[in-house]
Design a protein around this motif. Structure first.
Motif, PDB file in Angstrom:
ATOM      1  N   MET A   1      72.167   9.758  -6.651  1.00 49.27           N
ATOM      2  CA  MET A   1      72.028  10.656  -5.530  1.00 49.27           C
ATOM      3  C   MET A   1      72.554   9.951  -4.261  1.00 49.27           C
ATOM      4  O   MET A   1      72.263   8.798  -4.027  1.00 49.27           O
ATOM      5  CB  MET A   1      70.556  11.018  -5.349  1.00 49.27           C
ATOM      6  N   VAL A   2      73.312  10.650  -3.468  1.00 48.20           N
ATOM      7  CA  VAL A   2      73.932  10.084  -2.273  1.00 48.20           C
ATOM      8  C   VAL A   2      73.217  10.622  -1.042  1.00 48.20           C
ATOM      9  O   VAL A   2      72.937  11.812  -0.947  1.00 48.20           O
ATOM     10  CB  VAL A   2      75.432  10.451  -2.222  1.00 48.20           C
ATOM     11  N   ASP A   3      72.938   9.722  -0.091  1.00 47.14           N
ATOM     12  CA  ASP A   3      72.277  10.112   1.157  1.00 47.14           C
ATOM     13  C   ASP A   3      73.346  10.296   2.240  1.00 47.14           C
ATOM     14  O   ASP A   3      73.927   9.325   2.719  1.00 47.14           O
ATOM     15  CB  ASP A   3      71.271   9.051   1.567  1.00 47.14           C
ATOM     16  N   TRP A   4      73.615  11.556   2.617  1.00 47.18           N
ATOM     17  CA  TRP A   4      74.628  11.868   3.614  1.00 47.18           C
ATOM     18  C   TRP A   4      74.054  11.996   5.021  1.00 47.18           C
ATOM     19  O   TRP A   4      74.793  12.246   5.971  1.00 47.18           O
ATOM     20  CB  TRP A   4      75.342  13.161   3.249  1.00 47.18           C
ATOM     21  N   GLY A   5      72.761  11.832   5.203  1.00 45.98           N
ATOM     22  CA  GLY A   5      72.125  11.987   6.505  1.00 45.98           C
ATOM     23  C   GLY A   5      72.718  11.096   7.586  1.00 45.98           C
ATOM     24  O   GLY A   5      73.121  11.583   8.651  1.00 45.98           O
ATOM     25  N   PRO A   6      72.810   9.777   7.354  1.00 41.06           N
ATOM     26  CA  PRO A   6      73.387   8.908   8.388  1.00 41.06           C
ATOM     27  C   PRO A   6      74.836   9.244   8.741  1.00 41.06           C
ATOM     28  O   PRO A   6      75.228   9.181   9.906  1.00 41.06           O
ATOM     29  CB  PRO A   6      73.290   7.514   7.768  1.00 41.06           C
ATOM     30  N   VAL A   7      75.615   9.631   7.742  1.00 45.01           N
ATOM     31  CA  VAL A   7      77.029   9.959   7.985  1.00 45.01           C
ATOM     32  C   VAL A   7      77.145  11.214   8.838  1.00 45.01           C
ATOM     33  O   VAL A   7      77.905  11.253   9.823  1.00 45.01           O
ATOM     34  CB  VAL A   7      77.773  10.136   6.644  1.00 45.01           C
ATOM     35  N   VAL A   8      76.398  12.247   8.492  1.00 40.58           N
ATOM     36  CA  VAL A   8      76.466  13.521   9.223  1.00 40.58           C
ATOM     37  C   VAL A   8      75.954  13.351  10.647  1.00 40.58           C
ATOM     38  O   VAL A   8      76.597  13.789  11.613  1.00 40.58           O
ATOM     39  CB  VAL A   8      75.685  14.618   8.466  1.00 40.58           C
ATOM     40  N   ILE A   9      74.798  12.709  10.813  1.00 38.78           N
ATOM     41  CA  ILE A   9      74.216  12.513  12.144  1.00 38.78           C
ATOM     42  C   ILE A   9      75.147  11.696  13.032  1.00 38.78           C
ATOM     43  O   ILE A   9      75.411  12.055  14.179  1.00 38.78           O
ATOM     44  CB  ILE A   9      72.838  11.838  12.036  1.00 38.78           C
ATOM     45  N   ALA A  10      75.669  10.585  12.507  1.00 39.13           N
ATOM     46  CA  ALA A  10      76.552   9.729  13.304  1.00 39.13           C
ATOM     47  C   ALA A  10      77.847  10.447  13.679  1.00 39.13           C
ATOM     48  O   ALA A  10      78.321  10.322  14.814  1.00 39.13           O
ATOM     49  CB  ALA A  10      76.861   8.440  12.547  1.00 39.13           C
ATOM     50  N   THR A  11      78.410  11.220  12.761  1.00 39.34           N
ATOM     51  CA  THR A  11      79.655  11.936  13.052  1.00 39.34           C
ATOM     52  C   THR A  11      79.453  13.016  14.102  1.00 39.34           C
ATOM     53  O   THR A  11      80.245  13.130  15.051  1.00 39.34           O
ATOM     54  CB  THR A  11      80.225  12.564  11.761  1.00 39.34           C
ATOM     55  N   VAL A  12      78.397  13.798  13.964  1.00 37.68           N
ATOM     56  CA  VAL A  12      78.123  14.865  14.933  1.00 37.68           C
ATOM     57  C   VAL A  12      77.849  14.279  16.319  1.00 37.68           C
ATOM     58  O   VAL A  12      78.392  14.750  17.324  1.00 37.68           O
ATOM     59  CB  VAL A  12      76.944  15.741  14.452  1.00 37.68           C
ATOM     60  N   LEU A  13      77.025  13.238  16.386  1.00 33.99           N
ATOM     61  CA  LEU A  13      76.741  12.628  17.688  1.00 33.99           C
ATOM     62  C   LEU A  13      77.973  11.972  18.291  1.00 33.99           C
ATOM     63  O   LEU A  13      78.176  12.018  19.509  1.00 33.99           O
ATOM     64  CB  LEU A  13      75.610  11.601  17.559  1.00 33.99           C
ATOM     65  N   PHE A  14      78.825  11.356  17.464  1.00 33.62           N
ATOM     66  CA  PHE A  14      80.037  10.732  17.973  1.00 33.62           C
ATOM     67  C   PHE A  14      80.955  11.763  18.623  1.00 33.62           C
ATOM     68  O   PHE A  14      81.507  11.532  19.698  1.00 33.62           O
ATOM     69  CB  PHE A  14      80.783  10.013  16.841  1.00 33.62           C
ATOM     70  N   VAL A  15      81.105  12.912  17.976  1.00 31.46           N
ATOM     71  CA  VAL A  15      81.966  13.957  18.528  1.00 31.46           C
ATOM     72  C   VAL A  15      81.354  14.542  19.794  1.00 31.46           C
ATOM     73  O   VAL A  15      82.034  14.713  20.810  1.00 31.46           O
ATOM     74  CB  VAL A  15      82.224  15.062  17.470  1.00 31.46           C
ATOM     75  N   PHE A  51      74.346   7.060  22.530  1.00 32.26           N
ATOM     76  CA  PHE A  51      74.642   7.251  21.108  1.00 32.26           C
ATOM     77  C   PHE A  51      73.751   6.365  20.247  1.00 32.26           C
ATOM     78  O   PHE A  51      73.135   6.828  19.284  1.00 32.26           O
ATOM     79  CB  PHE A  51      76.120   6.942  20.838  1.00 32.26           C
ATOM     80  N   PHE A  52      73.661   5.087  20.591  1.00 34.39           N
ATOM     81  CA  PHE A  52      72.839   4.156  19.827  1.00 34.39           C
ATOM     82  C   PHE A  52      71.372   4.577  19.848  1.00 34.39           C
ATOM     83  O   PHE A  52      70.690   4.544  18.822  1.00 34.39           O
ATOM     84  CB  PHE A  52      72.981   2.737  20.384  1.00 34.39           C
ATOM     85  N   GLY A  53      70.886   5.009  21.003  1.00 35.48           N
ATOM     86  CA  GLY A  53      69.501   5.453  21.112  1.00 35.48           C
ATOM     87  C   GLY A  53      69.216   6.680  20.255  1.00 35.48           C
ATOM     88  O   GLY A  53      68.204   6.737  19.556  1.00 35.48           O
ATOM     89  N   LEU A  54      70.110   7.670  20.293  1.00 36.91           N
ATOM     90  CA  LEU A  54      69.901   8.885  19.508  1.00 36.91           C
ATOM     91  C   LEU A  54      70.034   8.635  18.007  1.00 36.91           C
ATOM     92  O   LEU A  54      69.268   9.188  17.209  1.00 36.91           O
ATOM     93  CB  LEU A  54      70.868   9.976  19.951  1.00 36.91           C
ATOM     94  N   VAL A  55      70.979   7.809  17.607  1.00 43.45           N
ATOM     95  CA  VAL A  55      71.113   7.474  16.188  1.00 43.45           C
ATOM     96  C   VAL A  55      69.858   6.750  15.712  1.00 43.45           C
ATOM     97  O   VAL A  55      69.348   7.022  14.620  1.00 43.45           O
ATOM     98  CB  VAL A  55      72.382   6.631  15.934  1.00 43.45           C
ATOM     99  N   THR A  56      69.336   5.845  16.522  1.00 40.95           N
ATOM    100  CA  THR A  56      68.108   5.143  16.163  1.00 40.95           C
ATOM    101  C   THR A  56      66.942   6.107  16.008  1.00 40.95           C
ATOM    102  O   THR A  56      66.177   6.016  15.044  1.00 40.95           O
ATOM    103  CB  THR A  56      67.780   4.084  17.238  1.00 40.95           C
ATOM    104  N   ILE A  57      66.817   7.044  16.932  1.00 42.14           N
ATOM    105  CA  ILE A  57      65.726   8.017  16.858  1.00 42.14           C
ATOM    106  C   ILE A  57      65.848   8.872  15.610  1.00 42.14           C
ATOM    107  O   ILE A  57      64.883   9.052  14.859  1.00 42.14           O
ATOM    108  CB  ILE A  57      65.696   8.893  18.126  1.00 42.14           C
ATOM    109  N   PHE A  58      67.034   9.421  15.350  1.00 34.61           N
ATOM    110  CA  PHE A  58      67.205  10.321  14.218  1.00 34.61           C
ATOM    111  C   PHE A  58      67.086   9.618  12.865  1.00 34.61           C
ATOM    112  O   PHE A  58      66.490  10.155  11.935  1.00 34.61           O
ATOM    113  CB  PHE A  58      68.547  11.055  14.285  1.00 34.61           C
ATOM    114  N   LEU A  59      67.661   8.427  12.743  1.00 30.05           N
ATOM    115  CA  LEU A  59      67.719   7.789  11.437  1.00 30.05           C
ATOM    116  C   LEU A  59      66.516   6.908  11.128  1.00 30.05           C
ATOM    117  O   LEU A  59      66.056   6.879   9.983  1.00 30.05           O
ATOM    118  CB  LEU A  59      69.004   6.965  11.305  1.00 30.05           C
ATOM    119  N   ILE A  60      65.991   6.219  12.113  1.00 31.32           N
ATOM    120  CA  ILE A  60      64.886   5.301  11.843  1.00 31.32           C
ATOM    121  C   ILE A  60      63.537   5.951  12.105  1.00 31.32           C
ATOM    122  O   ILE A  60      62.656   5.919  11.249  1.00 31.32           O
ATOM    123  CB  ILE A  60      65.046   4.002  12.656  1.00 31.32           C
ATOM    124  N   LEU A  61      63.369   6.547  13.265  1.00 29.90           N
ATOM    125  CA  LEU A  61      62.062   7.115  13.595  1.00 29.90           C
ATOM    126  C   LEU A  61      61.782   8.425  12.866  1.00 29.90           C
ATOM    127  O   LEU A  61      60.691   8.634  12.344  1.00 29.90           O
ATOM    128  CB  LEU A  61      61.945   7.328  15.111  1.00 29.90           C
TER     129      LEU A  61
END
Length: 69
Positions: A1-15, A51-61
């Motif tokens: 099973m592949v976890d696409w959450g970090p990829v999708v979140i990081a790509t959307v926030l980057f754009v 970006f770093f703050g939001l990625v941290t919130i979404f992926l870690i917290l």
């Protein structure tokens, strides 16, 4: 099973957080500009920190995961 959450979140926030695309903090003439399509060194630093703050919130917290397969 592949976890696409970090990829999708990081790509959307980057754009969305690309300086000058939707918003620029700080702007060239004002502290906040919308859709200016310009950038500066200071805005790149501010957007990278946000970006770093939001990625941290979404992926870690919050632990956003999108599993496929």
């Amino acid at each position: 099973m592949v976890d696409w959450g970090p990829v999708v979140i990081a790509t959307v926030l980057f754009v969305l957080l690309s300086p000058g695309l939707l918003i620029q903090i700080p702007g060239r003439n004002r502290p906040l500009e919308f859709g200016s399509m310009h950038t500066s060194g200071a805005s790149i630093i501010v957007h990278a920190i946000v970006f770093f703050g939001l990625v941290t919130i979404f992926l870690i917290l919050l632990g956003v995961h999108i599993h496929t397969g």
